[in-house]
Structure formats: C-alpha cells, structure tokens
Design an enzyme around this catalytic site. Structure first.
Site, mmCIF file in Angstrom:
data_model
loop_
_atom_site.group_PDB
_atom_site.id
_atom_site.type_symbol
_atom_site.label_atom_id
_atom_site.label_comp_id
_atom_site.label_asym_id
_atom_site.label_seq_id
_atom_site.Cartn_x
_atom_site.Cartn_y
_atom_site.Cartn_z
ATOM 1 C CB SER A 75 -0.920 -0.004 1.228
ATOM 2 O OG SER A 75 -1.864 1.044 1.152
ATOM 3 C CG ASP A 76 3.057 4.779 -1.608
ATOM 4 O OD1 ASP A 76 3.988 4.622 -0.801
ATOM 5 O OD2 ASP A 76 2.879 5.833 -2.239
ATOM 6 C CD GLN A 77 -2.842 8.200 2.703
ATOM 7 O OE1 GLN A 77 -2.169 8.644 3.616
ATOM 8 N NE2 GLN A 77 -4.072 7.749 2.875
ATOM 9 N N GLY A 112 -2.988 3.628 -2.897
ATOM 10 C CA GLY A 112 -2.818 2.469 -3.762
ATOM 11 C C GLY A 112 -2.771 1.210 -2.918
#
Length: 199
Positions: A75-77, A112
């Site tokens: 995950s990424d933000q 994501g």
C-alpha cells in the site's frame, strides 16, 4: 489415496507502517510483516494515481520475491493539493508548510493497494480516492496539532485517526480506513477474490 491439501498461503503486510499493521489486525487474520526497501521517488510526469499504484505493487512484489506461497499486501498513499503532491513531511518545517497550504482547501488523498499472490504470480491493484476539506486554520492551531500529533510520517501531515480530525470540515470517500493508509473494504474484496475469505 487422498493427497494432502496444499498449505494455505501466508498473509504478509509489505509495510513498516504501524498504522497499516493496526488496521490489518482489525480483520482478525494472522499475518506477518516485512518492510520493503524501495525507492519511492515519483517518475517524471507521473500522476498521483499512477504513483501510488506503482509503489503499492512494487512493495508487494519486492517482499513477495522472498515468499513462495504468500498473499502480499502493498500500500502507498499521497496527498494532492492542486497540482502538488504532498508526501510525508518528515520535518516540522515541511509539515507547517503543508498545513498552511491546506488550510481552507480541499486535499485529495490517493491510496494504492496491491495484493500479490506469489504462488500464482498474480497481482491485483486498486486506487482508493478520498477527499478532505480542511478548515481555515490559524498558526496556533497548526502548531498545537503538530506539537501534539507529530505526523511527520503521514502524507500531507494528516492523521485522521488522531487529532487530525480537528483540522477538517468535511470528508468524502467510500472507506475511511483509506485515509489511515489501508483501505480495508477493498482489501477484503481482493482477499476473497484470491480465495482467502475474511469471514
């Protein structure tokens, strides 16, 4: 003769974020944590949605390369104000700048999420958007928030699960967990599609 059932995949969170680990623990599933070591620099002309999708998948694939039978969650933000990507501020001064700019404005958060099935070699990636309308903030309010919360590892200096809730006027999105960094509604769907039901 009955053949033994294949071992269930190991669930792995490809993250060093304690916030994501706390969120994943809410699903009540056993999981391991492995922090990925990747370059998170945006590519030239890369759009926010593309950036978080790429980084989420890269994190999951890097960790998944070490696990032959796993479902790996990456995950990424990022936060976006106008045309500017607001990443993790890392310093007090950068956080001040981000929140001064966000005061009275709408900031878009893109998270994501990628689930890599290492046994099948498959990856499914989604991007969860969330919209945050910030209140008009005074310098004193910003400083009080930063001193108490110290959100220097949070995109846009915003921790919605903590005191950050006092900064906002309005939220709009499908999954409030996405703001913390792991959209659990979409993750539940991806896990079920991979044959790993939460319930």
């Amino acid at each position: 003769m009955n053949l033994p059932s294949p071992a269930p995949p190991t669930l792995v969170l490809a993250s060093s974020s304690p916030y994501r680990a706390e969120l994943l623990a809410r699903l009540g599933l056993p999981f391991e944590i492995c922090a990925p070591d990747i370059d998170e620099t945006p590519l030239p002309q890369e759009q926010p949605e593309g950036l978080v999708a790429r980084l989420a998948e890269t994190k999951a694939r890097v960790v998944g390369a070490k696990s032959p039978n796993a479902l790996v969650i990456g995950s990424d933000q990022v936060a976006v104000l106008g045309q500017q990507i607001l990443g993790k501020p890392k310093t007090h001064e950068r956080a001040l700048q981000q929140l001064r700019a966000a005061s009275g404005q709408t900031v878009f958060f893109y998270t994501g999420l990628c689930l890599v099935n290492t046994l099948m070699g498959e990856a499914k990636t989604v991007v969860e958007p969330f919209q945050v309308q910030f209140r008009q903030l005074t310098e004193q309010q910003i400083d009080n928030y930063l001193q108490r919360e110290q959100p220097y590892q949070c995109a846009g200096s915003f921790r919605s699960e903590g005191l950050g809730i006092a900064l906002i006027q309005h939220l709009q999105g499908d999954d409030p967990n996405a703001l913390v960094g792991l959209p659990l509604i979409r993750l539940t769907e991806l896990l079920e599609q991979a044959g790993y039901p939460v319930l």
